[in-house]
Design a protein around this motif. Structure first.
Motif, PDB file in Angstrom:
ATOM      1  N   ILE A   1       0.866  -1.180   0.000  1.00 20.41           N
ATOM      2  CA  ILE A   1       0.000   0.000   0.000  1.00 20.41           C
ATOM      3  C   ILE A   1       0.901   1.228   0.000  1.00 20.41           C
ATOM      4  CG2 ILE A   1      -1.699   1.324   1.309  1.00 20.41           C
ATOM      5  CD1 ILE A   1      -2.776  -1.296   2.413  1.00 20.41           C
ATOM      6  N   THR A   2       0.660   2.129  -0.959  1.00 27.38           N
ATOM      7  CA  THR A   2       1.537   3.298  -1.099  1.00 27.38           C
ATOM      8  C   THR A   2       0.840   4.611  -0.746  1.00 27.38           C
ATOM      9  OG1 THR A   2       0.940   3.462  -3.442  1.00 27.38           O
ATOM     10  CG2 THR A   2       2.920   2.175  -2.883  1.00 27.38           C
ATOM     11  N   SER A   3      -0.464   4.582  -0.598  1.00 25.86           N
ATOM     12  CA  SER A   3      -1.202   5.818  -0.342  1.00 25.86           C
ATOM     13  C   SER A   3      -1.817   5.825   1.057  1.00 25.86           C
ATOM     14  CB  SER A   3      -2.307   6.002  -1.383  1.00 25.86           C
ATOM     15  OG  SER A   3      -3.141   7.087  -1.042  1.00 25.86           O
ATOM     16  N   SER A   4      -1.716   6.936   1.748  1.00 23.75           N
ATOM     17  CA  SER A   4      -2.341   7.073   3.056  1.00 23.75           C
ATOM     18  C   SER A   4      -3.854   7.221   2.944  1.00 23.75           C
ATOM     19  CB  SER A   4      -1.773   8.284   3.802  1.00 23.75           C
ATOM     20  OG  SER A   4      -1.982   9.469   3.051  1.00 23.75           O
ATOM     21  N   ASP A   5      -4.353   7.401   1.698  1.00 18.95           N
ATOM     22  CA  ASP A   5      -5.791   7.491   1.468  1.00 18.95           C
ATOM     23  C   ASP A   5      -6.416   6.130   1.166  1.00 18.95           C
ATOM     24  OD1 ASP A   5      -5.992  10.257   1.811  1.00 18.95           O
ATOM     25  OD2 ASP A   5      -5.335  10.638  -0.259  1.00 18.95           O
TER      26      ASP A   5
ATOM     27  N   LYS B   1       4.228   4.961  10.767  1.00 18.73           N
ATOM     28  CA  LYS B   1       4.370   5.834  11.939  1.00 18.73           C
ATOM     29  C   LYS B   1       3.115   6.668  12.172  1.00 18.73           C
ATOM     30  CE  LYS B   1       9.325   6.540  12.588  1.00 18.73           C
ATOM     31  NZ  LYS B   1      10.434   7.531  12.595  1.00 18.73           N
ATOM     32  N   SER B   2       2.437   7.040  11.079  1.00 19.88           N
ATOM     33  CA  SER B   2       1.222   7.846  11.216  1.00 19.88           C
ATOM     34  C   SER B   2       0.089   7.052  11.874  1.00 19.88           C
ATOM     35  CB  SER B   2       0.761   8.366   9.855  1.00 19.88           C
ATOM     36  OG  SER B   2       0.186   7.327   9.061  1.00 19.88           O
ATOM     37  N   LEU B   3       0.198   5.734  11.837  1.00 20.91           N
ATOM     38  CA  LEU B   3      -0.830   4.865  12.420  1.00 20.91           C
ATOM     39  C   LEU B   3      -0.443   4.338  13.792  1.00 20.91           C
ATOM     40  CD1 LEU B   3      -1.577   2.695   9.241  1.00 20.91           C
ATOM     41  CD2 LEU B   3      -2.949   4.607  10.103  1.00 20.91           C
ATOM     42  N   SER B   4       0.843   4.372  14.099  1.00 19.71           N
ATOM     43  CA  SER B   4       1.347   3.740  15.315  1.00 19.71           C
ATOM     44  C   SER B   4       1.061   4.579  16.558  1.00 19.71           C
ATOM     45  CB  SER B   4       2.855   3.519  15.186  1.00 19.71           C
ATOM     46  OG  SER B   4       3.377   3.014  16.400  1.00 19.71           O
ATOM     47  N   ASP B   5       0.844   3.889  17.663  1.00 20.70           N
ATOM     48  CA  ASP B   5       0.637   4.549  18.951  1.00 20.70           C
ATOM     49  C   ASP B   5       1.940   4.665  19.742  1.00 20.70           C
ATOM     50  OD1 ASP B   5      -1.360   5.482  21.064  1.00 20.70           O
ATOM     51  OD2 ASP B   5      -0.338   3.865  22.144  1.00 20.70           O
ATOM     52  N   THR B   6       2.997   4.047  19.244  1.00 22.64           N
ATOM     53  CA  THR B   6       4.275   4.050  19.967  1.00 22.64           C
ATOM     54  C   THR B   6       5.287   4.955  19.274  1.00 22.64           C
ATOM     55  OG1 THR B   6       5.081   2.132  18.738  1.00 22.64           O
ATOM     56  CG2 THR B   6       3.921   1.706  20.792  1.00 22.64           C
TER      57      THR B   6
ATOM     58  N   LYS C   1      -2.186 -17.764   6.455  1.00 21.42           N
ATOM     59  CA  LYS C   1      -3.415 -17.753   5.671  1.00 21.42           C
ATOM     60  C   LYS C   1      -4.252 -16.494   5.931  1.00 21.42           C
ATOM     61  CE  LYS C   1      -3.742 -22.787   5.479  1.00 21.42           C
ATOM     62  NZ  LYS C   1      -4.553 -23.974   5.807  1.00 21.42           N
ATOM     63  N   LEU C   2      -3.590 -15.359   6.046  1.00 20.27           N
ATOM     64  CA  LEU C   2      -4.275 -14.089   6.241  1.00 20.27           C
ATOM     65  C   LEU C   2      -3.723 -13.054   5.264  1.00 20.27           C
ATOM     66  CD1 LEU C   2      -4.248 -13.894  10.134  1.00 20.27           C
ATOM     67  CD2 LEU C   2      -6.242 -14.309   8.713  1.00 20.27           C
ATOM     68  N   ASN C   3      -4.341 -11.886   5.260  1.00 16.75           N
ATOM     69  CA  ASN C   3      -3.866 -10.815   4.381  1.00 16.75           C
ATOM     70  C   ASN C   3      -2.876  -9.916   5.107  1.00 16.75           C
ATOM     71  OD1 ASN C   3      -5.309 -11.452   2.036  1.00 16.75           O
ATOM     72  ND2 ASN C   3      -7.164 -10.539   2.885  1.00 16.75           N
ATOM     73  N   ALA C   4      -1.723  -9.693   4.490  1.00 24.29           N
ATOM     74  CA  ALA C   4      -0.703  -8.798   5.039  1.00 24.29           C
ATOM     75  C   ALA C   4      -0.493  -7.643   4.072  1.00 24.29           C
ATOM     76  CB  ALA C   4       0.600  -9.549   5.251  1.00 24.29           C
ATOM     77  N   TYR C   5      -0.197  -6.476   4.630  1.00 22.42           N
ATOM     78  CA  TYR C   5       0.003  -5.286   3.813  1.00 22.42           C
ATOM     79  C   TYR C   5       1.313  -4.622   4.206  1.00 22.42           C
ATOM     80  CZ  TYR C   5      -4.944  -6.037   2.978  1.00 22.42           C
ATOM     81  OH  TYR C   5      -6.145  -6.599   2.642  1.00 22.42           O
ATOM     82  N   GLU C   6       2.120  -4.330   3.206  1.00 17.45           N
ATOM     83  CA  GLU C   6       3.381  -3.619   3.433  1.00 17.45           C
ATOM     84  C   GLU C   6       3.186  -2.144   3.137  1.00 17.45           C
ATOM     85  OE1 GLU C   6       8.015  -3.437   1.831  1.00 17.45           O
ATOM     86  OE2 GLU C   6       6.626  -4.943   1.039  1.00 17.45           O
ATOM     87  N   VAL C   7       3.672  -1.301   4.029  1.00 14.13           N
ATOM     88  CA  VAL C   7       3.586   0.148   3.822  1.00 14.13           C
ATOM     89  C   VAL C   7       4.949   0.761   4.096  1.00 14.13           C
ATOM     90  CG1 VAL C   7       1.148   0.292   4.460  1.00 14.13           C
ATOM     91  CG2 VAL C   7       2.897   0.580   6.222  1.00 14.13           C
ATOM     92  N   ASP C   8       5.155   2.002   3.649  1.00 11.77           N
ATOM     93  CA  ASP C   8       6.420   2.650   3.969  1.00 11.77           C
ATOM     94  C   ASP C   8       6.392   3.123   5.423  1.00 11.77           C
ATOM     95  OD1 ASP C   8       5.281   5.280   4.161  1.00 11.77           O
ATOM     96  OD2 ASP C   8       5.476   5.539   2.001  1.00 11.77           O
ATOM     97  N   GLU C   9       7.547   3.460   5.935  1.00  4.30           N
ATOM     98  CA  GLU C   9       7.682   3.787   7.355  1.00  4.30           C
ATOM     99  C   GLU C   9       6.877   5.031   7.732  1.00  4.30           C
ATOM    100  OE1 GLU C   9       8.918   3.207  11.293  1.00  4.30           O
ATOM    101  OE2 GLU C   9       8.754   1.893   9.535  1.00  4.30           O
ATOM    102  N   LYS C  10       6.749   5.977   6.820  1.00  8.64           N
ATOM    103  CA  LYS C  10       6.009   7.201   7.110  1.00  8.64           C
ATOM    104  C   LYS C  10       4.538   6.892   7.381  1.00  8.64           C
ATOM    105  CE  LYS C  10       4.950  11.804   5.282  1.00  8.64           C
ATOM    106  NZ  LYS C  10       5.113  12.749   4.149  1.00  8.64           N
ATOM    107  N   ILE C  11       3.933   6.064   6.536  1.00  8.63           N
ATOM    108  CA  ILE C  11       2.530   5.679   6.748  1.00  8.63           C
ATOM    109  C   ILE C  11       2.394   4.892   8.038  1.00  8.63           C
ATOM    110  CG2 ILE C  11       0.632   4.250   5.884  1.00  8.63           C
ATOM    111  CD1 ILE C  11       1.450   5.008   3.054  1.00  8.63           C
TER     112      ILE C  11
END
Length: 272
Positions: free
Chosen positions: A8-12, A90-95, A78-88
């Motif tokens: 995933i490359t977009s924060s939208d 960090k914008s989602l992380s609570d830590t 057997k699940l869905n995984a999504y790779e994102v860049d570090e900026k995205i």
């Protein structure tokens, strides 16, 4: 079907937007989902076969101890995984210092009428506000072999990220019900003949004078105001912890640990 790693490359992106919404309690409750972060939490979720909706990771996970090993295990699942860049990420992380991995989890659903049984041991938390206190008490109840933790309406959200971190994985091990109305809770406890024991300063009875080995609900009250008058009036017994120094009271999680482990001591003594 093998585990799919999609970039995933977009924060939208709709998945990113959905995860961002789960930082708020109302959206967690609406979707019956919550977020966990970090290698240990993800490993525990997999170990205990919790329902994982999505896993999100960044390249940073490859630079964290055990991160690459965990990611390889995930990518063969057997699940869905999504790779994102570090900026995205960090914008989602609570830590502040992320480990580069988080997961969207499905909440468990427990019905209070089938949850409480007459011979069980329970911890009831009445309007506890501090996430660290709540997480620590859950962890203690789990380690002491209690049957469940019940949160009255007005407690901090058990799925608050700080609470989850404080449980150190115990959130997966012990049944938890939150948002319980006092009247409904008391009705079930009385029906199941569970002894309700409240902490209070207005009593002469100490915690070590009580049988904590079975058929018990220990009530720990709000950090500032204690147990509600309604629950106090419906309880079977009031207890206190002796304080010999100048402190007026103990932290809620400290008091809980003392009382909960008195139950452990009594149960182990009976086995000798």
């Amino acid at each position: 079907m093998d585990f799919l790693a999609i970039k995933i490359t977009s924060s939208d992106n709709k998945i990113i937007k959905h995860i961002r919404q789960l930082s708020k309690r109302k959206f967690r409750e609406k979707n019956k989902e919550y977020i966990i972060e970090g290698i240990r939490s993800i490993k525990d979720a997999i170990k205990y076969e919790e329902e994982i909706k999505h896993i999100l990771y960044s390249n940073k996970i490859n630079n964290v101890q055990y991160g690459e090993e965990l990611l390889n295990d995930i990518l063969s699942g057997k699940l869905n995984a999504y790779e994102v860049d570090e900026k995205i990420f960090k914008s989602l992380s609570d830590t502040e210092n992320t480990q580069g991995i988080m997961a969207v989890m499905a909440m468990k659903n427990h019905d209070i009428n089938s949850f409480i049984k007459g011979d069980g041991l329970y911890v009831i938390l009445d309007r506890i506000q501090d996430p660290g206190n709540l997480g620590t008490i859950i962890r203690t109840a789990d380690s002491a072999g209690f049957n469940g933790v019940i949160l009255t309406k007005g407690c901090v959200d058990v799925y608050n990220p700080k609470v989850i971190r404080s449980t150190m994985g115990s959130i997966f091990n012990i049944p938890i019900i939150q948002g319980t109305y006092e009247k409904d809770l008391i009705e079930v406890l009385h029906k199941e003949k569970i002894n309700i024991v409240c902490t209070s300063l207005d009593t002469d009875k100490y915690y070590y004078d009580v049988d904590f080995s079975k058929n018990l609900a220990i009530v720990i009250g709000n950090e500032g105001n204690g147990v509600s008058d309604y629950i106090l009036n419906k309880s079977n017994l009031l207890i206190k912890i002796p304080i010999l120094g100048k402190a007026e009271s103990l932290n809620a999680s400290t008091a809980s640990s003392i009382i909960i482990y008195e139950s452990v001591r009594q149960r182990m003594t009976k086995l000798l």
